[in-house]
Design an enzyme around this catalytic site. Sequence first.
Site, PDB file in Angstrom:
ATOM      1  N   ARG A  53      29.108  43.753  37.523  1.00 55.77           N
ATOM      2  CA  ARG A  53      30.299  42.990  37.173  1.00 55.77           C
ATOM      3  C   ARG A  53      30.517  43.142  35.684  1.00 55.77           C
ATOM      4  O   ARG A  53      29.559  43.135  34.896  1.00 55.77           O
ATOM      5  CB  ARG A  53      30.114  41.501  37.508  1.00 55.77           C
ATOM      6  CG  ARG A  53      30.247  41.168  38.973  1.00 55.77           C
ATOM      7  CD  ARG A  53      31.682  41.370  39.488  1.00 55.77           C
ATOM      8  NE  ARG A  53      31.843  40.991  40.887  1.00 55.77           N
ATOM      9  CZ  ARG A  53      31.712  41.809  41.919  1.00 55.77           C
ATOM     10  NH1 ARG A  53      31.421  43.090  41.737  1.00 55.77           N
ATOM     11  NH2 ARG A  53      31.902  41.371  43.147  1.00 55.77           N
TER      12      ARG A  53
ATOM     13  N   HIS B  95      36.836  50.026  39.539  1.00 56.66           N
ATOM     14  CA  HIS B  95      36.027  49.186  40.446  1.00 56.66           C
ATOM     15  C   HIS B  95      36.026  49.764  41.870  1.00 56.66           C
ATOM     16  O   HIS B  95      36.557  49.161  42.804  1.00 56.66           O
ATOM     17  CB  HIS B  95      36.539  47.741  40.448  1.00 56.66           C
ATOM     18  CG  HIS B  95      35.526  46.767  40.984  1.00 56.66           C
ATOM     19  ND1 HIS B  95      35.447  45.456  40.576  1.00 56.66           N
ATOM     20  CD2 HIS B  95      34.532  46.906  41.901  1.00 56.66           C
ATOM     21  CE1 HIS B  95      34.474  44.834  41.216  1.00 56.66           C
ATOM     22  NE2 HIS B  95      33.890  45.712  42.034  1.00 56.66           N
TER      23      HIS B  95
ATOM     24  N   GLU C 183      39.986  42.661  35.059  1.00 56.33           N
ATOM     25  CA  GLU C 183      40.401  43.685  36.025  1.00 56.33           C
ATOM     26  C   GLU C 183      41.727  43.284  36.646  1.00 56.33           C
ATOM     27  O   GLU C 183      41.898  42.105  36.967  1.00 56.33           O
ATOM     28  CB  GLU C 183      39.333  43.849  37.110  1.00 56.33           C
ATOM     29  CG  GLU C 183      38.050  44.424  36.550  1.00 56.33           C
ATOM     30  CD  GLU C 183      36.974  44.665  37.611  1.00 56.33           C
ATOM     31  OE1 GLU C 183      37.251  44.473  38.817  1.00 56.33           O
ATOM     32  OE2 GLU C 183      35.855  45.034  37.239  1.00 56.33           O
TER      33      GLU C 183
END
Length: 340
Positions: A237, A285, A266
Site C-alpha cells: 500500500r 495498482h 490513487e
Amino acid sequence: MKKLILLYKVVQPDVLALLKEHFEVAEFDGLAAATRPDFLAALARAQGLIGMYGRIDAGFIAAAPRLQAVSTVSVGYDAIDLAALNARGILLCNTPDVLTETTADTAFLLLLGVARRVAELAQWLKDGHWQRPVGAAQYGVDVHGKTLGIVGMGRIGGAVARRAALGFGMRVLYTARSPKPQLEQELGAQWRELDALLGESDFVCVLAPLTAQTRHLIGAEQLARMKPEAFLINAARGAVVDERALIDALQRRRIAGAGLDVFEQEPLPPQSPLLAMPNVLALPHVGSATRETRHAMELCAAHNLIDALAGRRPRYLVNPQVLEAAATASPTRSETPSPR
Ligand code: DGY
C-alpha cells in the site's frame, strides 16, 4: 424472500449470475455512485455489500442500518473501517490466497524492471535512439546473486522470496511479526531488524499491510539507511512508504530507483514528480490484475458473502470475533463452516 445485496464493482457474468441466484442484487459500478439517491436507497436496505476500491467509513456504515456482511474483492481492507463494523457486529470477508502468486509476480517484475531499466529503455528505443549498439549509459544492474530484503513476510512475501531464492539465487532477508522457520529452512531466508535489512539489501521490497503501525514505516530515516545503489519496491500500500520522503530520496539520488505499484493517493495525479523520474517504474495498482486472478477473487468474495448471509462461517473472515460474540449472545445461531 432473497436478501438484498449492494454490488459496487462490475464483476464477470458468471459471478453476477451466482450472486443473483442467491440474492436480489443492486448493481453499481463503483463507490463514485455513493451520493446518488438510488445508491443511498439500496444501501439503506442492503444486508450485504460486495465490491472493491473506495473508502467505507463509519458514516457509510451508519447509512446501512440492515447491513450484516461486507465482502471485499481484495486482500487489503485498510480502506474499510473495521472498528465501525465490529461495533455493529457486521462480518468482514476478504480474498487472500487466490492473489498471492500473481501479486508476487508483479512485485518481481517491478524488481527486474527497475534493475534492467525496462520501461526507460523500451521508451528510448521507441523514441528512435537506437542508432548504434548500447553502451554504459544504457546498462542496468544484475538481479541474480544480489540481496533482497522483504519488509513484511506474509503469504505474498513468501512467494516473492521463493522467486528470488530459487529462481535468481538471491540471498533473502526479511522482517515479520514472527520468525518464519519454514522459509528459513527452505530458502535460507534470514530474519533481520528493519534497520539492518535496509542497510544490507540491494533491493528492498515492501509487502506489509497498511495498519496504524505500518503507516510511513519507510520514511526519510529508513531511506537514508539504504545503500545508494539499492532500489525500493512497493507492492503493498502506498502509505506504508512516506511518498514525499521517497520523492526527496530519489531526487537527491539517495537511492538508485523505485518500482511502485501503489501510491499514497490513487489514482496517482499525472503531475506527480514520480512520473517524471526515469529511474521510477510506476504501475497503476495492478498487483493482482490478471483476468484469472481477478475472476478468482470475485468468485471467492461472492462465496464469502453467500456463506456469511446464510449464517455459515465464511472461508476468509477478517473479524471472527463478531461471529463468536453472536454465538455467545444467541447459541442457536448456526455457525457451520463453509462446505467449500
Ligand atoms: C488487494 O487485494 O488488496 C489489492 O491490492 C487490490 O486492491
